[in-house]
Design a protein around this motif. Structure first.
Motif, mmCIF file in Angstrom:
data_model
loop_
_atom_site.group_PDB
_atom_site.id
_atom_site.type_symbol
_atom_site.label_atom_id
_atom_site.label_comp_id
_atom_site.label_asym_id
_atom_site.label_seq_id
_atom_site.Cartn_x
_atom_site.Cartn_y
_atom_site.Cartn_z
ATOM 1 N N GLU A 33 39.229 55.398 13.017
ATOM 2 C CA GLU A 33 40.098 55.206 11.628
ATOM 3 C C GLU A 33 41.114 54.482 11.714
ATOM 4 N N ALA A 34 41.672 53.781 10.572
ATOM 5 C CA ALA A 34 42.973 52.936 10.590
ATOM 6 C C ALA A 34 42.988 52.012 11.342
ATOM 7 N N GLY A 35 41.826 51.246 11.832
ATOM 8 C CA GLY A 35 41.664 50.058 12.572
ATOM 9 C C GLY A 35 42.202 50.191 13.929
ATOM 10 N N ARG A 36 42.253 51.407 14.626
ATOM 11 C CA ARG A 36 42.443 51.335 15.866
ATOM 12 C C ARG A 36 41.236 51.465 16.829
ATOM 13 N N CYS A 37 41.289 51.624 18.125
ATOM 14 C CA CYS A 37 40.097 51.667 18.944
ATOM 15 C C CYS A 37 40.576 52.046 20.287
ATOM 16 N N ASN A 38 39.606 52.627 21.201
ATOM 17 C CA ASN A 38 39.903 52.832 22.572
ATOM 18 C C ASN A 38 38.927 52.087 23.291
ATOM 19 N N LEU A 39 39.547 51.520 24.409
ATOM 20 C CA LEU A 39 38.730 50.581 25.169
ATOM 21 C C LEU A 39 38.055 51.538 26.550
ATOM 22 N N SER A 40 37.070 51.174 27.052
ATOM 23 C CA SER A 40 36.529 51.925 28.384
ATOM 24 C C SER A 40 36.267 50.545 29.083
ATOM 25 N N LEU A 41 36.907 50.492 30.478
ATOM 26 C CA LEU A 41 36.882 49.461 31.485
ATOM 27 C C LEU A 41 36.423 49.999 32.604
ATOM 28 N N GLY A 42 35.637 50.928 32.692
ATOM 29 C CA GLY A 42 34.924 51.435 33.895
ATOM 30 C C GLY A 42 35.389 52.727 34.158
ATOM 31 N N SER A 43 34.417 53.560 34.869
ATOM 32 C CA SER A 43 34.920 54.973 35.158
ATOM 33 C C SER A 43 35.744 55.303 35.825
ATOM 34 N N LEU A 75 38.928 53.802 35.563
ATOM 35 C CA LEU A 75 40.183 53.473 34.760
ATOM 36 C C LEU A 75 40.297 54.396 33.395
ATOM 37 N N GLU A 76 41.246 54.795 33.347
ATOM 38 C CA GLU A 76 41.421 55.682 31.983
ATOM 39 C C GLU A 76 41.067 54.765 30.824
ATOM 40 N N PRO A 77 40.663 55.449 29.577
ATOM 41 C CA PRO A 77 40.435 54.409 28.511
ATOM 42 C C PRO A 77 41.796 54.034 27.874
ATOM 43 N N VAL A 78 41.882 52.935 27.363
ATOM 44 C CA VAL A 78 43.125 52.330 26.840
ATOM 45 C C VAL A 78 42.927 52.162 25.268
ATOM 46 N N ALA A 79 44.139 52.984 24.702
ATOM 47 C CA ALA A 79 44.160 53.069 23.305
ATOM 48 C C ALA A 79 44.841 51.434 22.753
ATOM 49 N N LEU A 80 44.220 50.960 21.727
ATOM 50 C CA LEU A 80 44.740 49.799 20.916
ATOM 51 C C LEU A 80 45.213 50.230 19.550
ATOM 52 N N GLY A 81 46.464 49.791 19.110
ATOM 53 C CA GLY A 81 46.738 49.888 17.659
ATOM 54 C C GLY A 81 46.217 48.939 16.838
ATOM 55 N N ARG A 82 46.623 48.865 15.625
ATOM 56 C CA ARG A 82 45.615 48.048 14.522
ATOM 57 C C ARG A 82 45.742 46.804 14.753
ATOM 58 N N VAL A 83 46.855 45.920 15.412
ATOM 59 C CA VAL A 83 46.968 44.791 15.432
ATOM 60 C C VAL A 83 46.050 44.136 16.762
ATOM 61 N N ALA A 84 46.358 45.045 17.728
ATOM 62 C CA ALA A 84 45.716 44.670 18.814
ATOM 63 C C ALA A 84 44.134 44.927 18.730
ATOM 64 N N ALA A 85 43.864 45.927 18.098
ATOM 65 C CA ALA A 85 42.240 46.234 17.763
ATOM 66 C C ALA A 85 41.445 45.206 16.948
ATOM 67 N N ARG A 86 42.506 44.561 16.003
ATOM 68 C CA ARG A 86 41.917 43.368 15.171
ATOM 69 C C ARG A 86 41.739 42.147 15.839
ATOM 70 N N ARG A 87 42.667 42.076 16.933
ATOM 71 C CA ARG A 87 42.621 40.905 17.928
ATOM 72 C C ARG A 87 41.363 40.898 18.696
ATOM 73 N N LEU A 88 40.886 42.111 19.220
ATOM 74 C CA LEU A 88 39.845 42.319 19.991
ATOM 75 C C LEU A 88 38.693 42.117 19.389
ATOM 76 N N ARG A 89 38.498 42.740 18.240
ATOM 77 C CA ARG A 89 37.302 42.360 17.431
ATOM 78 C C ARG A 89 36.965 41.089 17.243
ATOM 79 N N GLN A 90 38.002 40.019 16.648
ATOM 80 C CA GLN A 90 38.227 38.796 16.627
ATOM 81 C C GLN A 90 37.310 38.044 17.818
ATOM 82 N N CYS A 91 38.202 38.252 18.864
ATOM 83 C CA CYS A 91 37.569 37.838 20.239
ATOM 84 C C CYS A 91 36.272 38.131 20.377
#
Length: 261
Positions: free
Chosen positions: A224-234, A236-252
């Motif tokens: 919610e609120a446009g944020r997200c968590n990334l999983s990059l392999g077992s 590495l710890e999940p990476v939390a992205l804020g709204r701006v970074a999450a929007r940039r990732l979605r666009q990519c």
């Protein structure tokens, strides 16, 4: 054989250094350049093992060239100004020679280059000085295994295929490089220097402090609120992205047809 490029804006200086290097049978001068732009073009086309590099050039500085190269070959600075010595070793130069170059001092630099090449041949992917066998991914999306990155950390060389780099994170004036299936390395180099050289895609800068390899992305948990968590392999710890970074990732992801928006 060590393939060498000479970079100096004074032709007599290049000729003199070439003549001195002829005393070393395992040195081959493959190119000469007088400017940063020429040197960058030759480096991209010829991939020399070593660059003998002046600090002050007509269109910039030797340090500017080092920042633009990836992977960075072994660097030996050759200059009349000893005040650059500390900065030279900050960028992991193999040696620092003062003009006029003394043949005996040059021989010491060449021997260091030989040892550095041996170190690179035994470069490790994991810490502790133990060599790991690393299997490259067979995924068709992966980068060519011959595309590699050369990292200099505490006098050691670490070489890894670009396709195994999961992400790069800025930490002040340093960058932490996370390698899938191995470990992370803190490198004395700004994140923007990596960004300028890494292929896009799959590497995308999603925020001021983070570059992600989309080929290593396993899962995105949209919140919610446009944020997200990334999983990059077992490993590495999940990476939390804020709204701006999450929007940039979605666009990519959408532009590379990895998701439907």
């Amino acid at each position: 054989m060590l393939r060498v490029m000479l970079v100096d804006d004074e032709p007599p200086a290049r000729r003199g250094l070439r003549r001195l290097l002829q005393a070393h049978a395992d040195i081959e001068v493959v190119a000469e350049a007088g400017t940063v732009s020429e040197a960058q073009a030759f480096a991209g086309a010829l991939h020399p093992d070593v660059i003998f590099l002046d600090v002050e050039l007509a269109d910039g500085g030797g340090f500017d060239l080092v920042a633009q190269l990836l992977p960075v070959p072994a660097i030996v600075f050759v200059t009349a100004h000893d005040l650059y010595a500390v900065k030279a070793f900050d960028v992991a130069a193999i040696d620092f020679l003062l003009k006029p170059v003394d043949p005996e001092r040059l021989a010491v630099a060449v021997e260091r280059l030989r040892r550095n090449r041996q170190d690179m041949a035994h470069a490790v992917f994991a810490g502790g000085g133990e060599q790991d066998d690393v299997e490259l991914s067979g995924d068709s999306r992966s980068l060519d295994a011959q595309q590699r990155i050369h990292l200099r950390i505490d006098g050691k060389s670490v070489i890894a295929p670009l396709g195994m780099i999961a992400m790069l994170a800025a930490e002040a004036d340093f960058t932490r490089v996370f390698i899938s299936g191995a470990r992370d390395y803190l490198v004395c180099r700004l994140l923007r220097h990596f960004e300028a050289q890494l292929p896009t895609p799959p590497f995308v800068r999603v925020s001021r402090s983070l570059i992600v390899n989309l080929n290593q992305l396993q899962r995105v948990e949209w919140q919610e609120a446009g944020r997200c968590n990334l999983s990059l392999g077992s490993d590495l710890e999940p990476v939390a992205l804020g709204r701006v970074a999450a929007r940039r990732l979605r666009q990519c992801l959408a532009s590379h047809r990895l998701i439907n928006v």
